[in-house]
Design a protein around this motif. Structure first.
Motif, PDB file in Angstrom:
ATOM      1  N   GLY A 173       0.816  -1.208   0.000  1.00 52.33           N
ATOM      2  CA  GLY A 173       0.000   0.000   0.000  1.00 52.33           C
ATOM      3  C   GLY A 173       0.849   1.257   0.000  1.00 52.33           C
ATOM      4  O   GLY A 173       0.507   2.252  -0.661  1.00 52.33           O
ATOM      5  N   ASP A 174       1.981   1.231   0.724  1.00 53.41           N
ATOM      6  CA  ASP A 174       2.886   2.388   0.745  1.00 53.41           C
ATOM      7  C   ASP A 174       3.458   2.664  -0.641  1.00 53.41           C
ATOM      8  O   ASP A 174       3.631   3.820  -1.035  1.00 53.41           O
ATOM      9  N   ASP A 175       3.756   1.597  -1.389  1.00 54.37           N
ATOM     10  CA  ASP A 175       4.308   1.786  -2.737  1.00 54.37           C
ATOM     11  C   ASP A 175       3.314   2.529  -3.629  1.00 54.37           C
ATOM     12  O   ASP A 175       3.692   3.439  -4.372  1.00 54.37           O
TER      13      ASP A 175
ATOM     14  N   MET B 209       0.851   4.470  -2.693  1.00 49.39           N
ATOM     15  CA  MET B 209       0.712   5.833  -2.208  1.00 49.39           C
ATOM     16  C   MET B 209       1.906   6.688  -2.640  1.00 49.39           C
ATOM     17  O   MET B 209       1.739   7.817  -3.133  1.00 49.39           O
ATOM     18  N   ASN B 210       3.120   6.143  -2.468  1.00 47.49           N
ATOM     19  CA  ASN B 210       4.325   6.899  -2.822  1.00 47.49           C
ATOM     20  C   ASN B 210       4.393   7.193  -4.310  1.00 47.49           C
ATOM     21  O   ASN B 210       4.725   8.310  -4.731  1.00 47.49           O
ATOM     22  N   LEU B 211       4.090   6.191  -5.120  1.00 47.09           N
ATOM     23  CA  LEU B 211       4.148   6.376  -6.563  1.00 47.09           C
ATOM     24  C   LEU B 211       3.133   7.424  -7.014  1.00 47.09           C
ATOM     25  O   LEU B 211       3.461   8.314  -7.817  1.00 47.09           O
ATOM     26  N   ASN B 212       1.936   7.338  -6.515  1.00 49.66           N
ATOM     27  CA  ASN B 212       0.922   8.330  -6.874  1.00 49.66           C
ATOM     28  C   ASN B 212       1.336   9.732  -6.423  1.00 49.66           C
ATOM     29  O   ASN B 212       1.162  10.714  -7.150  1.00 49.66           O
ATOM     30  N   PHE B 213       1.902   9.820  -5.231  1.00 53.07           N
ATOM     31  CA  PHE B 213       2.312  11.118  -4.684  1.00 53.07           C
ATOM     32  C   PHE B 213       3.396  11.750  -5.552  1.00 53.07           C
ATOM     33  O   PHE B 213       3.347  12.955  -5.848  1.00 53.07           O
TER      34      PHE B 213
ATOM     35  N   GLY C  10       8.868   0.611  -0.466  1.00 52.34           N
ATOM     36  CA  GLY C  10       8.666   1.819   0.317  1.00 52.34           C
ATOM     37  C   GLY C  10       9.870   2.214   1.150  1.00 52.34           C
ATOM     38  O   GLY C  10       9.953   3.349   1.629  1.00 52.34           O
ATOM     39  N   THR C  11      10.831   1.290   1.315  1.00 53.50           N
ATOM     40  CA  THR C  11      12.062   1.611   2.041  1.00 53.50           C
ATOM     41  C   THR C  11      13.167   2.125   1.100  1.00 53.50           C
ATOM     42  O   THR C  11      14.324   2.204   1.504  1.00 53.50           O
TER      43      THR C  11
END
Length: 353
Positions: free
Chosen positions: A32-34, A36-40, A133-134
């Motif tokens: 989920g973090d990936d 979110m990060n990619l979209n951001f 995400g890391t």
């Protein structure tokens, strides 16, 4: 053949060790973090994202990681494997950087290899191996120790950095800052090195210049719009009790314990480590002790906990332990290889995996 094996064998073993325990992370899916990060990072234009890396004091969210996210996505599409390959390339490259730094600090190949082995895999840092995400931690580690190794190599010749070298060093440092906030401790690294190794010709110029570059970054991140401190999970509560409490929580993570470390025995451990470093007059031990204490400062006062936050501070613990093992082997003679001593200490973590 023997010469090549002696030269490349340890490095190949370290890589094999990493992939033996963590290689499954190459096939990890997006988290989920990936997403979110990619979209951001895809929201602003790519030129604006690049500009955020130049205006490093802005509250742009870790723009160096954003560049990697966007580039991999634009070039390879929406598939997790290319992202995982980049992460593992960084994991392997970081082992080489760590080995170089430890070799420069200790002057002992054995100590550098042992320290690198200890950092190469840790079960409680599982997100490093299974979550893109890391990427921010991996990039920060890479630029942080690339800058530090570059500085060490020049200073160990007895020279100061010239203008071109300062530009290269500061460029690496700013890239580390753009990767994650953990990088703000690099000026303290330089100060410790100058204090411990460069007597009587130690210079505060390096730490001072790095600190001056850090000031606008810290001010901008803490006070600018969209600051991370607006998020309750990242809002620091600075106090000695918070430091000690969080420190012992991470000690339990590092030593594969649940509730063994508490405030009292944490203080005893840290005091014993300092006493040993002073008694042996070991510069690497003293440096590692200081690094253990100050490398956690960017996250130790915030209420958000994650094991992989210890990726960079783990270097201090590994350097300290490796130096102790090599010193012990030297005292006991050449009959007990240092690697055997390490494997005995690390038996518990291997069983857990």
């Amino acid at each position: 053949v023997r010469a090549k094996l002696a030269r490349f064998g340890p490095g190949l073993f370290l890589i094999a060790y990493l992939f033996w325990f963590a290689g499954g992370g190459l096939w990890a899916r997006f988290t989920g973090d990936d997403l979110m990060n990619l979209n951001f990072h895809l929201t602003p234009s790519f030129p604006r994202l690049l500009l955020s890396n130049l205006t490093y004091w802005s509250t742009a969210y870790r723009p160096m990681g954003g560049v990697v996210y966007v580039l991999v996505y634009r070039l390879m599409g929406f598939h997790p494997m290319p992202f995982r390959v980049v992460c593992f390339a960084l994991l392997v490259g970081n082992l080489g950087l760590l080995y170089r730094v430890c070799l420069l600090l200790t002057g002992r190949r054995e100590a550098a290899l042992l320290a690198t082995l200890m950092v190469s895999y840790h079960a409680w840092l599982v997100n490093l191996y299974y979550s893109t995400g890391t990427i921010y931690e991996l990039l920060c580690f890479a630029f942080y120790f690339a800058a530090f190794a570059y500085y060490l190599r020049i200073r160990q010749t007895g020279r100061s950095l010239n203008v071109r070298q300062w530009a290269a060093f500061l460029g690496l440092y700013v890239c580390a800052l753009n990767s994650k906030e953990l990088a703000v401790t690099l000026p303290l690294c330089l100060a410790c090195y100058e204090w411990l190794w460069r007597r009587p010709d130690r210079s505060l110029r390096g730490p001072a210049i790095a600190a001056l570059v850090t000031v606008p970054y810290v001010v901008g991140k803490l006070t600018g719009p969209d600051s991370l401190t607006a998020n309750p999970a990242y809002r620091p509560a600075i106090s000695a009790s918070r430091y000690l409490h969080t420190f012992h929580l991470y000690l339990n993570v590092l030593f594969y314990q649940d509730h063994f470390f508490r405030d009292a025995n944490t203080i005893l451990l840290v005091a014993a480590m300092l006493a040993l470093a002073v008694w042996t007059r070991s510069r690497p031990l003293l440096f590692a002790w200081f690094f253990v204490l100050f490398s956690v400062l960017p996250f130790i006062f915030v209420p958000h906990y994650s094991g992989f936050f210890m990726y960079l501070p783990l270097v201090g613990w590994a350097l300290y332990a490796a130096t102790c093992l090599v010193m012990l082997r030297d005292k006991m003679g050449k009959t007990i290889p240092a690697a055997v001593l390490f494997l005995a200490v690390d038996r518990k973590s291997t069983r857990l995996n």
